[in-house]
Design an enzyme around this catalytic site. Structure first.
Site, PDB file in Angstrom:
ATOM      1  N   LYS A 231       0.827  -1.211   0.000  1.00 60.14           N
ATOM      2  CA  LYS A 231       0.000   0.000   0.000  1.00 60.14           C
ATOM      3  C   LYS A 231       0.866   1.268   0.000  1.00 60.14           C
ATOM      4  O   LYS A 231       1.865   1.343   0.725  1.00 60.14           O
ATOM      5  CB  LYS A 231      -0.902   0.025   1.238  1.00 60.14           C
ATOM      6  CG  LYS A 231      -1.786  -1.192   1.396  1.00 60.14           C
ATOM      7  CD  LYS A 231      -2.718  -1.400   0.219  1.00 60.14           C
ATOM      8  CE  LYS A 231      -3.926  -0.475   0.245  1.00 60.14           C
ATOM      9  NZ  LYS A 231      -4.853  -0.813  -0.878  1.00 60.14           N
TER      10      LYS A 231
ATOM     11  N   PRO B  55      -0.143   5.501   3.041  1.00 63.73           N
ATOM     12  CA  PRO B  55       0.536   6.194   4.145  1.00 63.73           C
ATOM     13  C   PRO B  55       1.718   7.041   3.646  1.00 63.73           C
ATOM     14  O   PRO B  55       1.973   8.129   4.163  1.00 63.73           O
ATOM     15  CB  PRO B  55       1.023   5.060   5.049  1.00 63.73           C
ATOM     16  CG  PRO B  55       0.191   3.881   4.699  1.00 63.73           C
ATOM     17  CD  PRO B  55      -0.174   4.037   3.263  1.00 63.73           C
TER      18      PRO B  55
ATOM     19  N   CYS C 248      34.647  -1.497  29.459  1.00 68.79           N
ATOM     20  CA  CYS C 248      34.388  -0.426  30.420  1.00 68.79           C
ATOM     21  C   CYS C 248      33.913  -0.997  31.759  1.00 68.79           C
ATOM     22  O   CYS C 248      34.718  -1.484  32.525  1.00 68.79           O
ATOM     23  CB  CYS C 248      33.419   0.595  29.825  1.00 68.79           C
ATOM     24  SG  CYS C 248      33.551   2.190  30.655  1.00 68.79           S
TER      25      CYS C 248
ATOM     26  N   ARG D  19      33.191   7.189  34.820  1.00 67.01           N
ATOM     27  CA  ARG D  19      33.512   8.080  35.932  1.00 67.01           C
ATOM     28  C   ARG D  19      34.556   7.418  36.847  1.00 67.01           C
ATOM     29  O   ARG D  19      35.362   8.074  37.444  1.00 67.01           O
ATOM     30  CB  ARG D  19      32.203   8.309  36.690  1.00 67.01           C
ATOM     31  CG  ARG D  19      32.169   9.486  37.556  1.00 67.01           C
ATOM     32  CD  ARG D  19      30.718   9.804  37.920  1.00 67.01           C
ATOM     33  NE  ARG D  19      30.110  10.703  36.984  1.00 67.01           N
ATOM     34  CZ  ARG D  19      28.958  10.496  36.351  1.00 67.01           C
ATOM     35  NH1 ARG D  19      28.282   9.399  36.550  1.00 67.01           N
ATOM     36  NH2 ARG D  19      28.474  11.397  35.520  1.00 67.01           N
TER      37      ARG D  19
ATOM     38  N   HIS E 109      35.960   1.921  25.367  1.00 69.97           N
ATOM     39  CA  HIS E 109      34.940   1.225  24.568  1.00 69.97           C
ATOM     40  C   HIS E 109      35.479   0.962  23.162  1.00 69.97           C
ATOM     41  O   HIS E 109      35.271   1.785  22.268  1.00 69.97           O
ATOM     42  CB  HIS E 109      33.684   2.088  24.445  1.00 69.97           C
ATOM     43  CG  HIS E 109      32.910   2.235  25.700  1.00 69.97           C
ATOM     44  ND1 HIS E 109      31.938   1.344  26.076  1.00 69.97           N
ATOM     45  CD2 HIS E 109      32.953   3.173  26.670  1.00 69.97           C
ATOM     46  CE1 HIS E 109      31.397   1.729  27.226  1.00 69.97           C
ATOM     47  NE2 HIS E 109      32.005   2.838  27.610  1.00 69.97           N
TER      48      HIS E 109
ATOM     49  N   GLU F  61      34.336  -0.850  20.969  1.00 68.79           N
ATOM     50  CA  GLU F  61      33.244  -1.060  19.998  1.00 68.79           C
ATOM     51  C   GLU F  61      32.940   0.168  19.154  1.00 68.79           C
ATOM     52  O   GLU F  61      32.386   0.048  18.061  1.00 68.79           O
ATOM     53  CB  GLU F  61      31.977  -1.546  20.705  1.00 68.79           C
ATOM     54  CG  GLU F  61      31.266  -0.550  21.622  1.00 68.79           C
ATOM     55  CD  GLU F  61      31.758  -0.578  23.073  1.00 68.79           C
ATOM     56  OE1 GLU F  61      32.906  -1.008  23.297  1.00 68.79           O
ATOM     57  OE2 GLU F  61      31.005  -0.171  23.969  1.00 68.79           O
TER      58      GLU F  61
END
Ligand code: GLN
Length: 556
Positions: free
Chosen positions: A191, A194, A383, A467, A512, A514
C-alpha cells in the site's frame, strides 16, 4: 557566504513510522558519495529537548555513542561512522535543548536588542548556523532530522531546512524523504497511501522532496515506483527502493544499483566519478557464506532493546565474519544470573560484559566473569566489564571478599575501582557532568600483552565514557597475583587494559573499543576475542595480520 568551496546540502526526513531506518538511509547516501571521492559530513538534528544524549536511558533510546572529541550522541552517529569511515565530532549531534539554550544565552546577553524572541526567525536561524558551522569545509553535508515529518516537536527543524534553500541556493540543496510501504497479507498488496500522506505533510511544510527512499519489506515493482513518483512529483529515477535486507551493509550497494548516486550527482551538479568499492563486500559475502554459528553471551542489564548495545553487536558480527563465522548473541539477564546461577553459561563459546551504570545486576556480572576466568572461556570486558573483572579478581584471587567499586558502595573501604581524588573535587562541587572521562585518550601497551599482539602497535587511542577508575593503591597486589596491566595512560597514571595472561583470552578495557570497529576493519580486541572463541582454524593468524595492516592504512 560559505567560503570558497560550495558545500552541497542533503536533508533527510522521514515519514509514516519511526524506526524504518532513516539513519541507515542517511549513512548510505553518505557512503555512496564518499565512494565517489567527495568529503562527506553527517549530522543528526534531534527534536528532543535534552541537551545531549548522555542522560537518555539506553533501554529506551538505544546506545549512547561517543565520538573522539567526547560528545555523547545518538546511536545513529555510530551508523554514520561505520558507513562513511569518518570520525565525527560534537557538531554532528544536535538536540533541540542545545539550540534553545543558545537562543536563551543570546537573549540574556542582550543580543536581540529588546526584540521579541521567536521560534521563527531566532530559533530557526540558530539551527541554520549550527548546520552551516558543521558543514564548513566539506563537499557534502548531510543532515538527518530525527522523528517523522508532521511531529509537533520537530517543526522548527523542518522550517529551518526549508529556509536553507533560500540561504544557500536551490542548486545546492536536496531534500530526501524516507517513507514506508506496508504490505497487507489478506489482499497480498503493497500500500502506498501512508507514504502519500507523509509526502503531503512534507509539501504542506513547504518542502518539495527531490528523492524518495521507499522502504518496503516486500519486493516493489515498477508500478509502485511510478505511483510514488507521480504523487510526490519527482522523477522515477528519484525513487529509491529499499527492500528488506539481511545485513544493513547491503543498503548502499542497493541504492547505488538503483542509480541513486548518479541521480544525486546530476541534481547537485557534481562530477559523477565512477564509485569505488566499500571494502566491506567481503564482510557482507562472509555473512552469507559463513559456516557454523558461534554462541557468545552478553551479560547485561538492559535487554528490552537490542539497540542498547548496537556497536557491541556490530563489532562482534564484523569480527566473527572475518573468521567466516556467524555469531549468535545470547542475551543474559545479569539479575537472573544472580538468582539462577551460572548454568545458563555452559554452552557459550565466549562471554562479553559491556558498559553499564549503577548497581543493579553487578553481582550476576561478577559471577559470569569468575565463570569465564576459572573455566578458560574467552572473556571480553568493555568499560564496566573491566571494572567487574578487577572486582572479581580481587574477591576470588586476592581473597578480598568485600572488594567493590565506589559506584556500587560509596562508603566501602574496599574500593578497587574508585573515583580519583581530582575527580572527587568536581563531584563535591556538584559539577557532576565534569566528572566523566569522555572521548579519545591515548594508551600505551605492554609488549608482553595479547592486546599488543592484536593491535600490532604500542601506542593506541580509544574512546572513553566513565567516571570510575582502577584504584592505583592496589596495583602491586594485582600484579603479584598474576594480573597483567596490559595498557596504561602514557604517564602511567591510569589503568586502561587488564589481562589474565595464562588464559585463552581474558582481556578487559576501561575504554569502549566497539565505537571504532568498522565492517571492513574489525577492531583488534574483538577479532582476538572471536578467534579465541573458535575451536581451531588454520587461517586464524592470517586474518588478524591482514586486518592489522588494513587498520594502519585506514588510520582507524
Ligand atoms: N559505570 C562505570 C563508570 O562510570 C562504567 C561506565 C561504562 O561502562 N560506560 O565508571
Amino acid at each position: 557566504m560559505l567560503g570558497k568551496k560550495q558545500t552541497k546540502f542533503i536533508f533527510v526526513t522521514g515519514g509514516v513510522l519511526s524506526g524504518i531506518g532513516k539513519g541507515i538511509f542517511a549513512a548510505s547516501v553518505g557512503n555512496i558519495l564518499k565512494n565517489r571521492g567527495f568529503s562527506v559530513n553527517i549530522q543528526k538534528l534531534d527534536p528532543y529537548l535534552n541537551f545531549d544524549s548522555g542522560t537518555l536511558n539506553p533501554g529506551e533510546h538505544g546506545e549512547v555513542f561517543v565520538t573522539d572529541d567526547g560528545a555523547e550522541t545518538d546511536l545513529d552517529l555510530g551508523h554514520y561512522e561505520r558507513f562513511t569511515g569518518v570520525n565525527l565530532t560534537k557538531k554532528s549531534s544536535i538536540m533541540s535543548g542545545q539550540i534553545y539554550s543558545k537562543v536563551f544565552e543570546d537573549e540574556r546577553s542582550g543580543k536581540y536588542l529588546g526584540k521579541t524572541v521567536q521560534v521563527i526567525p531566532h530559533l530557526t536561524n540558530k539551527i541554520q548556523e549550527v548546520v552551516l558551522d558543521a558543514a564548513k569545509g566539506f563537499d557534502i553535508h548531510i543532515a538527518e532530522i530525527g522523528g517523522t515529518v508532521g511531529d509537533f516537536e520537530g517543526l522548527h527543524f523542518v522550517e529551518a531546512i526549508r529556509q536553507m534553500k533560500r540561504r544557500v541556493g536551490a542548486e545546492n540543496v536536496l531534500y530526501a524523504h524516507l517513507v514506508y510501504l506496508p504490505y497487507l497479507e489478506a489482499s497480498k498488496e503493497i500500500k502506498t497511501k501512508p507514504a502519500q500522506n507523509s509526502i503531503r505533510d512534507l509539501l504542506r511544510a513547504g518542502i518539495h522532496p527531490d528523492i524518495i527512499g521507499a522502504r518496503c519489506d516486500r519486493n516493489m515493482n515498477q508500478e509502485h515506483i511510478s505511483k510514488i513518483a507521480l504523487f510526490s512529483d519527482v522523477d522515477e529515477e528519484a525513487v529509491a527502493p529499499l527492500p528488506y535486507v539481511k545485513s544493513v551493509y547491503e543498503v548502499p550497494g542497493n541504492l547505488e544499483e538503483a542509480g541513486l548516486g548518479s541521480y544525486i550527482c546530476k541534481k547537485l551538479e557534481l562530477k559523477n566519478a565512477k564509485p569505488q568499492k566499500n571494502g566491506w563486500e567481503k564482510f557482507v559475502q562472509n555473512t552469507r557464506t559463513a559456516k557454523g554459528v558461534v554462541k557468545v553471551g552478553l551479560v547485561a542489564k538492559y535487554l528490552s532493546n537490542e539497540d542498547t548495545y548496537k556497536s557491541v553487536n556490530e563489532s562482534l558480527k564484523f569480527a566473527f565474519a572475518a573468521h567466516q563465522k556467524n555469531v549468535k548473541i545470547v542475551w543474559i539477564d545479569a539479575e537472573e544470573l544472580e538468582k539462577k546461577g551460572t548454568d545458563q553459561l555452559k554452552d557459550l563459546a565466549g562471554i562479553v560484559i559491556p558498559g553499564g551504570f549503577g548497581n543493579r545486576g553487578t553481582e550476576g556480572k561478577i559471577m559470569a566473569a569468575r565463570y569465564a576466568r576459572e573455566n578458560n572461556i574467552p572473556y571480553l570486558g568493555l568499560c564496566l566489564g573491566m571494572q567487574i573483572a578487577v572486582i572479581e579478581f580481587a574477591r576470588n584471587v586476592l581473597a578480598w571478599p568485600s572488594a567493590t567499586s565506589g559506584e556500587f558502595d560509596a562508603k566501602s573501604k574496599s574500593q578497587v575501582i574508585h573515583i580519583m581524588p581530582e575527580q572527587r573535587k568536581n563531584m563535591d562541587e556538584a559539577n557532576y557532568g565534569a566528572t566523566m572521562r569522555l572521548g579519545a585518550y591515548p594508551c600505551v601497551l605492554d609488549k608482553k600483552s595479547k592486546s599488543y599482539k592484536l593491535y600490532g602497535s604500542e601506542k593506541i587511542s580509544e574512546r572513553h565514557r566513565h567516571r570510575y577508575e582502577f584504584n592505583n593503591d592496589y596495583r602491586d597486589e594485582f600484579i603479584e597475583n598474576g594480573m597483567l596491566l596490559a595498557g596504561l595512560s602514557p604517564n602511567h597514571h591510569l589503568v586502561e587494559i587488564v589481562e589474565v595472561p595464562d588464559h585463552k583470552f581474558y582481556v578487559a578495557s576501561q575504554f569502549h573499543p566497539e565505537f571504532k570497529s568498522r565492517p571492513d576493519v574489525p577492531h583488534p580486541l574483538f577479532l582476538g576475542f572471536a578467534e579465541a572463541c573458535l575451536d581451531s582454524s588454520a587461517d586464524k593468524k592470517t586474518v588478524i595480520k591482514k586486518i592489522i595492516s588494513k587498520r594502519q592504512k585506514a588510520a582507524v
